[in-house]
Design a protein around this motif. Structure first.
Motif, PDB file in Angstrom:
ATOM      1  N   SER A 125      47.319  45.075  -4.653  1.00  0.00           N
ATOM      2  CA  SER A 125      48.413  44.997  -5.616  1.00  0.00           C
ATOM      3  C   SER A 125      48.892  46.581  -5.725  1.00  0.00           C
ATOM      4  O   SER A 125      48.161  47.489  -5.179  1.00  0.00           O
ATOM      5  N   GLY A 126      49.802  46.907  -6.313  1.00  0.00           N
ATOM      6  CA  GLY A 126      50.135  48.397  -6.644  1.00  0.00           C
ATOM      7  C   GLY A 126      51.311  48.517  -7.743  1.00  0.00           C
ATOM      8  O   GLY A 126      52.062  47.504  -8.327  1.00  0.00           O
ATOM      9  N   GLU A 134      46.080  49.255  -5.413  1.00  0.00           N
ATOM     10  CA  GLU A 134      44.819  48.470  -5.843  1.00  0.00           C
ATOM     11  C   GLU A 134      44.299  47.552  -4.904  1.00  0.00           C
ATOM     12  O   GLU A 134      45.054  46.856  -4.445  1.00  0.00           O
ATOM     13  N   ILE A 135      42.975  47.624  -4.512  1.00  0.00           N
ATOM     14  CA  ILE A 135      42.554  46.308  -3.608  1.00  0.00           C
ATOM     15  C   ILE A 135      41.240  45.716  -4.265  1.00  0.00           C
ATOM     16  O   ILE A 135      40.143  46.338  -4.725  1.00  0.00           O
ATOM     17  N   ALA A 176      31.946  40.996  -6.770  1.00  0.00           N
ATOM     18  CA  ALA A 176      33.241  41.633  -6.500  1.00  0.00           C
ATOM     19  C   ALA A 176      33.403  42.975  -6.586  1.00  0.00           C
ATOM     20  O   ALA A 176      32.710  43.470  -7.286  1.00  0.00           O
ATOM     21  N   THR A 177      34.365  43.563  -5.976  1.00  0.00           N
ATOM     22  CA  THR A 177      34.735  45.077  -5.686  1.00  0.00           C
ATOM     23  C   THR A 177      35.986  45.336  -6.369  1.00  0.00           C
ATOM     24  O   THR A 177      36.993  44.407  -5.801  1.00  0.00           O
ATOM     25  N   VAL A 178      36.327  46.417  -6.529  1.00  0.00           N
ATOM     26  CA  VAL A 178      37.467  46.933  -7.034  1.00  0.00           C
ATOM     27  C   VAL A 178      37.801  48.430  -6.789  1.00  0.00           C
ATOM     28  O   VAL A 178      36.947  49.177  -7.011  1.00  0.00           O
ATOM     29  N   VAL A 179      38.989  48.599  -5.868  1.00  0.00           N
ATOM     30  CA  VAL A 179      39.168  50.087  -5.413  1.00  0.00           C
ATOM     31  C   VAL A 179      40.628  50.371  -5.925  1.00  0.00           C
ATOM     32  O   VAL A 179      41.586  49.659  -5.462  1.00  0.00           O
ATOM     33  N   LEU A 206      39.746  53.574  -9.656  1.00  0.00           N
ATOM     34  CA  LEU A 206      38.789  52.655  -9.871  1.00  0.00           C
ATOM     35  C   LEU A 206      38.144  52.838  -8.475  1.00  0.00           C
ATOM     36  O   LEU A 206      38.420  52.619  -7.409  1.00  0.00           O
ATOM     37  N   ALA A 207      36.546  52.499  -8.759  1.00  0.00           N
ATOM     38  CA  ALA A 207      35.575  52.212  -7.566  1.00  0.00           C
ATOM     39  C   ALA A 207      34.365  51.645  -8.182  1.00  0.00           C
ATOM     40  O   ALA A 207      33.494  52.309  -8.630  1.00  0.00           O
ATOM     41  N   ASN A 208      34.409  50.311  -8.281  1.00  0.00           N
ATOM     42  CA  ASN A 208      33.259  49.673  -9.011  1.00  0.00           C
ATOM     43  C   ASN A 208      32.922  48.305  -8.292  1.00  0.00           C
ATOM     44  O   ASN A 208      33.667  47.687  -7.672  1.00  0.00           O
ATOM     45  N   VAL A 209      31.729  47.907  -8.540  1.00  0.00           N
ATOM     46  CA  VAL A 209      31.419  46.491  -8.036  1.00  0.00           C
ATOM     47  C   VAL A 209      30.875  45.727  -9.222  1.00  0.00           C
ATOM     48  O   VAL A 209      30.379  46.339 -10.235  1.00  0.00           O
ATOM     49  N   THR A 210      31.130  44.379  -9.299  1.00  0.00           N
ATOM     50  CA  THR A 210      30.665  43.463 -10.387  1.00  0.00           C
ATOM     51  C   THR A 210      29.731  42.409 -10.013  1.00  0.00           C
ATOM     52  O   THR A 210      30.167  41.716  -9.023  1.00  0.00           O
TER      53      THR A 210
END
Length: 362
Positions: free
Chosen positions: A30-31, A68-69, A78-81, A110-114
Motif C-alpha cells: 500500500s502507499g 508500505e509492505i 507478521a512483519t511491516v516495513v 516502520l520496521a517491526n515484527v509481530t
C-alpha cells in the motif's frame, strides 16, 4: 540444451520457489502520496517581528510519499516495513545544483515484527519501529520527527514519520485488554546514562451496552540527555527531566448515532529549568467531547463539540523562586490527535515572541 541440464534448471527453480511460498503466506503493498501548500503569517505572535525569531511568515510547498509492505510470514508471525520520503519543493539549502542529499532520502518509518500467541495464547508482542496510538491519542499517539531535516524551515508538524522504536506486549482477555510498552526515544553516547526513554501501561475494558469503553493508564518519560532546555545566556543545561502521567478515559453512545467521551490526565515528576533549577511537576489536562452523526442524510454530516484544557505556567525570566517549587505547565508528551495546526505547535517547533529563548522539540 541437454535433458539433464533442463532437469537441473527446473529442480533448482522448484527449490527456490517452494520455500518462498511456504514462508510467506500473504503480502500486501500500500502507499500514500500527499502535497501541501502552507501559507501563514505572524506565526511568532509578533506582528512587527521585533524579536527577529524568523517565524513571522511561511510560504512553502511540501510533498510526502510512503510505501508500505505488510507480510504474513508463517502462522502468528507478521512483519511491516514502511518507507517514506518528505521534502519541501525547491529545497536547495544553498547548493548550486539545487539538489540536496537529504531531500531524496528514503526514510524507514516502520520496521517491526509481530509475534502472536507468544508463549501464552492471549499474548502478542511487537518489536521494532512501530506506530503507537492509545485511546484518542491524547497522551501517546505520534512521535513527530524529521530525521533528514528537510522540513526544518517549516511544516514539521506535517511529517509522516510518527513511529517509535519500541517493544509492545498486549494481553487480550476480551473484554479486557492490557498493553505494556518500552520505547527508546533518543540514544545518547554508547554506554552512558544519557538516553531518553518511555515506558507505560494501558488497561482497557469494553462494556456490553452503549458501546461503552474505559481506559486507565500510566506513562513515564525520563530524559537524561541534559540538552532539553538550554539557557541562551549562561549555557547551563538541565540535569534531568521526568514526566509521570496518570489518566483515565471513557466513552459511550447513550443514543443511536451519538457519542460522548471524556479524558482526564495528571502529570507529576520533575522539571529542570534552563537556569538549572528543579521543580516538581503538577500539571493536568482534560478532553471532553460529544458528537452526533446524521447517517440518514446525504454526505453523512457530523455535529461535534469538544473542549480541551491544559494547565499552564506563567513566564519568569530570572528565577522560579518567586513562583514556588512547582511546574504547572502541561507537557504535550506524544499526542497524536491535533485539532489545530497552529496553537498546538507554537513553542514546540516554532518560537513565539514570548518564548524565543526556550523552545523545545519532541
Amino acid at each position: 540444451m541437454s535433458k539433464f541440464l533442463v532437469f537441473c534448471i527446473i529442480a533448482l527453480t522448484v527449490l527456490m520457489v517452494v520455500p518462498a511460498y511456504a514462508e510467506v503466506q500473504n503480502v500486501k503493498v500500500s502507499g500514500d502520496l500527499a502535497a501541501r501548500w502552507l501559507l501563514r503569517y505572524t506565526y511568532d505572535l509578533d506582528k512587527n517581528n521585533v524579536t527577529g525569531t524568523g517565524n513571522a511568515g511561511q510560504d512553502l510547498l511540501i510533498t510526502s510519499a510512503e510505501v508500505e509492505i505488510d507480510a504474513d510470514l508463517t502462522d502468528n508471525v507478521a512483519t511491516v516495513v514502511r518507507l517514506a520520503n518528505q521534502r519541501q519543493w525547491g529545497d536547495n539549502q544553498g547548493l548550486a545544483n539545487g539538489i540536496t542529499t537529504q531531500q531524496f532520502d528514503v526514510l524507514v518509518d516502520l520496521a517491526n515484527v509481530t509475534l502472536k500467541e507468544l508463549v501464552y495464547s492471549p499474548l502478542t508482542v511487537t518489536i521494532g519501529r512501530q506506530d503507537l496510538w492509545f485511546g484518542k491519542g491524547f497522551i501517546v499517539g505520534a512521535k513527530l520527527r524529521d530525521p533528514s531535516g528537510t522540513l526544518a524551515s517549516g511544516g514539521q508538524e506535517y511529517t509522516v514519520i510518527n513511529s517509535f522504536d519500541a517493544i509492545r506486549a498486549t494481553l487480550d482477555f476480551d473484554p479486557w485488554k492490557i498493553d505494556a510498552v518500552y520505547a527508546l526515544l533518543q540514544e545518547g553516547a554508547v554506554a552512558r546514562n544519557d538516553d531518553v526513554w518511555m515506558l507505560g501501561a494501558n488497561v482497557g475494558y469494553k462494556f456490553d451496552s452503549y458501546k461503552g469503553e474505559a481506559e486507565g493508564y500510566y506513562w513515564r518519560k525520563y530524559d537524561r540527555s541534559k540538552v532539553a532546555y538550554i539557557d541562551s545566556t549562561t549555557s547551563a543545561v538541565c540535569e534531568r527531566n521526568s514526566i509521570d502521567v496518570l489518566g483515565i478515559r471513557g466513552s459511550l453512545e447513550p443514543i443511536a448515532n451519538a457519542s460522548l467521551s471524556g479524558e482526564f490526565a495528571w502529570q507529576g515528576g520533575s522539571y529542570s529549568t534552563y537556569h538549572n533549577e528543579s521543580r516538581k511537576r503538577n500539571a493536568f489536562a482534560m478532553d471532553l467531547a460529544g458528537d452526533y452523526k446524521f447517517k440518514d442524510v446525504k454526505w453523512t454530516p457530523v455535529l461535534a463539540l469538544e473542549y480541551i484544557y491544559y494547565s499552564g505556567e506563567s513566564k519568569n525570566e530570572t528565577s522560579s523562586l518567586g513562583q514556588g517549587n512547582k511546574w504547572n505547565a502541561w507537557d504535550q508528551f506524544y499526542r497524536g490527535k491535533f485539532d489545530s495546526a497552529i496553537r498546538e505547535f507554537q513553542n514546540v517547533y516554532y518560537a513565539t515572541s514570548m518564548r524565543e529563548d526556550n523552545v523545545t522539540t519532541q
